[in-house]
Structure formats: structure tokens, C-alpha cells
Design an enzyme around this catalytic site. Structure first.
Site, PDB file in Angstrom:
ATOM      1  NE  ARG A 313      -4.118  -2.054   1.802  1.00 48.80           N
ATOM      2  CZ  ARG A 313      -4.959  -2.621   2.654  1.00 48.80           C
ATOM      3  NH1 ARG A 313      -4.806  -2.447   3.956  1.00 48.80           N
ATOM      4  NH2 ARG A 313      -5.951  -3.372   2.217  1.00 48.80           N
ATOM      5  CG  HIS A 457      -2.901  -1.177  -8.357  1.00 53.50           C
ATOM      6  ND1 HIS A 457      -2.026  -0.430  -9.114  1.00 53.50           N
ATOM      7  CD2 HIS A 457      -3.317  -2.182  -9.173  1.00 53.50           C
ATOM      8  CE1 HIS A 457      -1.919  -0.943 -10.319  1.00 53.50           C
ATOM      9  NE2 HIS A 457      -2.705  -2.007 -10.376  1.00 53.50           N
ATOM     10  CD  GLU A 458      -1.657  -4.386  -3.254  1.00 50.40           C
ATOM     11  OE1 GLU A 458      -2.094  -5.034  -2.289  1.00 50.40           O
ATOM     12  OE2 GLU A 458      -1.249  -4.933  -4.292  1.00 50.40           O
ATOM     13  N   GLY A 459      -6.539  -2.334  -2.634  1.00 49.37           N
ATOM     14  CA  GLY A 459      -7.699  -1.916  -1.840  1.00 49.37           C
ATOM     15  C   GLY A 459      -8.261  -0.588  -2.287  1.00 49.37           C
ATOM     16  CD  GLN A 464      -6.695   1.215   1.567  1.00 47.27           C
ATOM     17  OE1 GLN A 464      -6.214   1.329   2.682  1.00 47.27           O
ATOM     18  NE2 GLN A 464      -6.433   0.169   0.791  1.00 47.27           N
TER      19      GLN A 464
END
Length: 614
Positions: A313, A457-459, A464
């Protein structure tokens, strides 16, 4: 590259990164060794990455049913990156590393992200190996992690599934013991995996000898059923090609097959894949099922994987930042050289007067200043988080624990804020270029396309926001938010002693108070639904408050450099930092009030809207 002066200022004048060499782990280093690393990485990025950014965008990876083909430039860039030692930069000497601070590693990787994020560097490989260094066995570290750090192997993270997406509770990839003696394999307890993983970056290629997949899967219970939710998830090493105890390839292909490539809006130079595990295309010992080795304990997979996810992240945040920065520099250069129109109030519309460069128009300055405030602020945030990583690993006990908790709170911001606002910077870069901006004759349209992926990407922002408001600000009785507030208030107090920045300090104090009261109001009824209904506006308000704090702290360092008559940076450079901070306070920080208002009132307009009325 224009990046270097800003990077140097933030690292040395603001963060004091040079002092890290006073810690035993970094005692062999100095500013000279840090700068030497930057020189090498800047050179590789300039020669092996930047010239081929458009090439890898137009010549996408090709799959012929058996093999993926990438341009030769990608092979050359990856080889140069591995040879630089950056894959193991922060590792122990014994692992082939340089024992560099993570702050320096992150800074050095910024050059590659700006030159061509599409070619990529080593974020997933390094993250994969770093996870194994924490959670893997000694053999797994030696066989898999060490070969990843050397560049011989590369790594992935395999979480999402076609039917589940980001909902890891719904993972259905299965892992069953491979025979009665499955626990006797020296590489780890051996399982057979079956299932599908989607959106796997770098899931198939010929850039390295082997690809090491870290795969989340569930081990069935005695009744053959999978445990519902995330509680049943375990983590496995699944190599593309099987290896022996010394890391040598055995010549046996594991039962991992590429089902197809995903053709993306951006990051086209990096393969993005759908992988089938255990479908029987490459049977091992005559049986279907991909061989996987358990990492850590059964049912602890998600806890292990978060080590890599959190690192990724911050990496995504840095990638978003540098794409924004690339667009900013491109549009700044364009604005300085493109003549168009005449200034209002200076001869009116007299066409006989010479045209002015578009940077002389107030609205173009607005767009450039917005980009500067977003991108340089985001870079400062990422470097601050990187230094927290070093503090967590090498600081005294109290400082290390504070850094751990601050990272918990700031990681959702470090990922989400640059991916939203540096994307907006890329949009403004296109606008500065006018009609040329959306043509392929200029690079800014590609920067926007590449950056648009980083919001996912990545959440996503939704994930978040839920993580921040639903977990991070509540954990350990809210101590992380209190720690962050203390640091902000310390900056406010310092600003109060500086006439030029005192007003900014007052504005930050007001925004912080609003953030704290909104957090309490969101949870005042104890009802999860209303509290989290506006998690994304909370994330946005929180993020802007954090960036206002970052900019005020940077402005204080800038003012100190001006007062000291520092020869290291020009007056125009330092004035630029103060101007970007002023822009953020005048144009951006006021937005937090609207975002936080719907949070504190637990506004349910969106949550209650009936589906049939869309």
C-alpha cells in the site's frame, strides 16, 4: 530529473534522514552512500526505463497459449534493476543486502516509478520476500526469499478471486494435505491447491528463472467443508517451477496455468493475469493440484499476508505520487514553452500584441500549483511513512511502538490520498496541454491512464475508508489517532512562533478539532451502519488534514532554510515550497469541513437510497 532537489530537501532538510546512520544497523552509511544509491538508480531509470515508457504501453504482453512475450526493453530494465542491488537494499548483509534504511530504499525507487511505472521494478518481489523473512521458516527464507532478493526468482501476491474480488471472506481456493507425510517436506508442510486467482500482477512472464506465488487458500475441516470468513485462510508458497532444498530447479512445472491476460487501461507493460491452480494442465506426479508449502501456522494466512499488503500500500502510494510528479513536470515544461492568448487587462484583446506563454495565465498557474501541492505533499507523506518504518524497526522501544501505531493509522492515507489527488494532478496536466493533452503525441494521457489503476490497487477507497474509520482510529482505544493529533499540535505550536505560518497553524488546529469531533460523532450511537456510511468522505477529510499538517511541517523547514540563508537551495526553490503550502491551505484544506459534516451527522442519503430509484 527534476525530482532530485525536492527529494534531497525532504530527506535531509526536513526529515533529517542523514542522522539514521547514527543507528547501529546503518552505521556503515553516510549521506555520501545514500546519494551514491540515488545516483545509480537515477541513471538506470533515465537510461533503461524512461526511454521505453511509451514502447511498453503500446507493445502489450502477448500470450500465445504457452508463453508470455514482453519487449526486450523490459528484460533489460529488470536485469539492470536486479543488478543494482535494490531488491535486497534494506536486507542484512548476510542475505546479500546493503542494510540501507527503508527511507532511502523508498526514495531510490521513486526514480523508477517516475520513469516508467509500467515496466515496474521490484515492489511485489521485495514484498513477497520480506514477508517470508518475517513469517517463513529458515529453509523458506534461504530457498525462496534469498533467490528473490538476488533477482533470480520474482514474486507475486495472490489474494483476489473472480467471484470474490476484494471480499477475502469469500475465498474458495482449497488446500489439502499432499499425502499422509505432507508435513515431512523440508520446504514446509506440503499441500495441493486448487482454485482461481484474478488480477495477479506479474503472474506469468519469462523475466526470471522462477515465479514464487504467495497464495491465500482455505484448508478444509474434517467434514471437507471450508471455514466461512477470513478465519479459515492460510498462506502458501506456490512456485511456478518446483525446486529442491538448495533452490535448484527440478525441471518439473507446477500445476499453475495462465488462463489469460487482463488488458488494462494502464500499467500495460506489466502482465496482469488470471491464474488457475490445480486444473491438471501440468500434473505433478501424475496428479492435479498445485504444490504449495504452508507459511506460518494454519488459519493465520491473512495475518501473514497483511505484512505484504501494508508494504504494498505504501508502494502503491509512492507509484501514484511519482506518476503525478511526472505529469506535473511535463505540463510545467509545456506551459513554459507554449505561447497562446494575451493577458486580460494588458492591451485587452488586441491581436496585434504578441502572445504570452500560457504559464503567465492565472488559471494555468492555478493548475500547476495544485499539481505541485498534491505531488510534493504526497511525496513528503510517503517519505514520512518510510521513516516511520525505520523507526519501528530500529528505534528505542517507546519510539518504535509509537511508529508502529502511527503507521497503522497513516497507511490507508498513504495509499489512498496520492491515488486520488495525484490522479487529479494528472488530469490537470492534461488540461494544461489542452487538446494536445489527450493525444498520444504527449505523455500526460498515459500518466493519467497508468495512475487510474492505483485507486484500485491494494484496496479501493471504500476498503481504505472502512479500514480507517472502522478499525484504525479505534484500535488500542484510539491511541493512534491521539498520537497523530499530538504530532500535529506540536507542529501548530512551532508555527505559532513564525509570523508567516501562524495562520496556517490556526487553520490546522481547527481542522484537527473537527476531525476528532467527527470521529466521536460517527460512533456516538455505537451503530456500525450509520458510523461507516460515509467512510470515504471521512477518509478524504482525514487525508486532507494529514496533508495540511505535512505541508505546514515542510513549510517550517523551508522557513528555517531561508532564515539560515542556506546555499543548498535557491531562493526560488524555497519560495515555491511556501507557495505550495499556502495554496493547500487556501484552496484545499477548507474542503474538509464538507466531508466531515456528513460523517458527524451520520448522513444516510446514500445508504438509504432505494435501488429501484437509480
Amino acid at each position: 530529473m527534476q525530482l532530485r532537489p525536492t527529494l534531497d530537501f525532504l530527506l535531509y532538510d526536513w526529515l533529517g534522514a542523514e542522522s539514521l546512520n547514527q543507528r547501529p544497523r546503518f552505521a556503515d552509511h553516510s549521506r555520501e552512500t545514500f546519494d551514491a544509491v540515488f545516483d545509480i538508480c537515477e541513471k538506470i531509470a533515465r537510461e533503461k526505463y524512461a526511454p521505453f515508457n511509451r514502447l511498453v504501453d503500446t507493445q502489450e504482453p502477448h500470450f500465445d497459449g504457452e508463453k508470455v512475450t514482453l519487449p526486450q526493453a523490459t528484460h533489460d530494465a529488470q536485469k539492470a534493476y536486479a543488478a543494482s542491488g535494490m531488491l535486497s537494499a534494506a536486507q542484512d548483509y548476510e542475505m546479500g543486502g546493503m542494510q540501507l534504511p527503508y527511507t532511502v530504499e523508498a526514495s531510490a525507487n521513486a526514480f523508477f516509478a517516475m520513469a516508467s511505472v509500467s515496466i515496474g521494478s521490484g515492489m511485489l518481489t521485495t514484498g513477497n520476500a520480506n514477508l517470508l523473512m518475517v513469517h517463513g521458516s529458515e529453509t523458506q527464507k534461504e530457498v525462496f526469499a534469498k533467490n528473490e532478493f538476488s533477482g533470480r526468482f520474482s514474486g507475486t501476491m495472490c489474494l483476489s478471486e473472480p467471484q470474490a474480488g476484494s471480499s477475502l471472506s469469500d475465498v474458495i481456493t482449497r488446500a489439502v494435505p499432499d499425502g499422509d507425510d505432507f508435513e515431512s517436506d523440508l520446504l514446509g508442510a506440503r499441500y495441493r491447491l486448487s482454485g482461481n486467482k484474478m488480477w495477479i500482477s506479474s503472474g506469468e512472464h519469462e523475466l526470471t528463472e522462477n515465479i514464487i506465488h504467495l497464495v491465500l487458500a482455505k484448508i478444509p475441516g474434517p467434514d471437507g467443508k471450508l471455514i466461512a470468513g477470513t478465519r479459515g485462510i492460510s498462506l502458501f508458497i506456490v512456485p511456478k517451477k518446483l525446486v529442491d532444498i538448495e533452490g535448484k530447479l527440478t525441471g518439473v512445472r507446477n500445476d499453475v496455468a495462465l488462463a489469460g491476460l487482463n488488458h488494462k487501461l494502464g500499467w500495460r507493460g506489466t502482465t496482469n493475469t488470471l491464474l488457475n491452480f490445480g486444473e491438471g494442465k501440468y500434473p505433478v506426479d501424475g496428479k492435479a493440484g498445485a504444490i504449495g508449502y504452508l507459511v506460518g501456522q494454519p488459519h493465520q494466512g491473512l495475518r501473514c499476508m497483511f505484512h505484504m499488503m501494508n508494504e504494498a500500500r505504501i508502494g502503491v502510494g509512492m507509484a501514484a505520487t511519482m506518476l503525478g510528479m511526472a505529469g506535473y513536470y511535463a505540463s510545467l515544461d509545456y506551459a513554459k514553452n507554449r505561447p497562446q492568448g494575451r493577458l486580460m487587462g494588458v492591451g485587452g484583446k488586441d491581436a496585434s500584441r504578441p502572445q504570452v506563454r500560457i504559464i503567465e495565465h492565472a488559471d494555468v498557474k492555478r493548475m500547476l500549483l495544485a499539481q505541485k501541492s498534491y505531488c510534493e505533499g504526497a511525496l513528503a507523506l510517503e517519505l514520512y511513512c518510510a521513516k516511520l518504518v525505520d523507526e519501528q524497526h530500529t528505534g528505542q522501544a517507546k519510539a518504535a511502538d509509537d511508529a508502529r501505531l502511527l503507521l497503522e493509522v497513516l497507511t490507508p492515507i498513504a495509499k489512498s490520498w496520492p491515488s486520488e489527488w495525484c490522479l487529479e494532478a494528472n488530469s490537470l496536466a492534461i488540461q494544461v496541454h489542452g487538446g494536445y493533452g489527450y493525444t498520444r503525441d504527449f505523455p500526460v494521457e498515459q500518466y493519467w491512464r497508468d495512475n487510474r489503476l492505483n485507486m484500485i490497487h491494494e484496496g479501493t477507497h471504500g476498503i481504505q475508508g472502512l479500514d480507517l474509520l472502522g478499525r484504525k482510529v479505534l484500535m488500542e482505544e484510539g491511541r493512534g489517532l491521539l498520537l497523530l493529533a499530538d504530532r500535529m499540535q506540536a507542529t501548530v505550536l512551532r508555527a505559532a512562533q513564525t509570523a508567516e505560518l501562524a495562520q496556517h497553524g490556526e487553520q490546522l488546529a481547527k481542522a484537527l478539532a473537527h476531525l476528532q469531533s467527527a470521529t466521536q460523532a460517527a460512533w456516538s450511537t455505537g451503530e456500525t451502519g450509520p458510523a461507516l456510511a460515509n467512510a470515504v468522505p471521512y477518509l478524504q477529510g482525514f487525508g486532507h488534514t494529514v496533508l495540511a499538517w505535512i505541508w505546514l511541517d515542510v513549510a517550517l523547514a523551508t522557513k528555517a532554510a531561508i532564515d539560515a540563508k542556506s546555499a543548498a537551495h535557491s531562493g526560488a526553490f524555497l519560495t515555491g515550497k511556501l507557495g505550495a503550502a499556502a495554496y493547500f491551505y487556501q484552496y484545499e484544506l477548507p474542503k474538509t469541513a464538507a466531508w466531515l459534516r456528513v460523517v458527524e451527522t451520520r448522513e444516510m442519503t446514500c445508504a438509504d437510497f432505494p435501488e429501484e430509484s437509480f
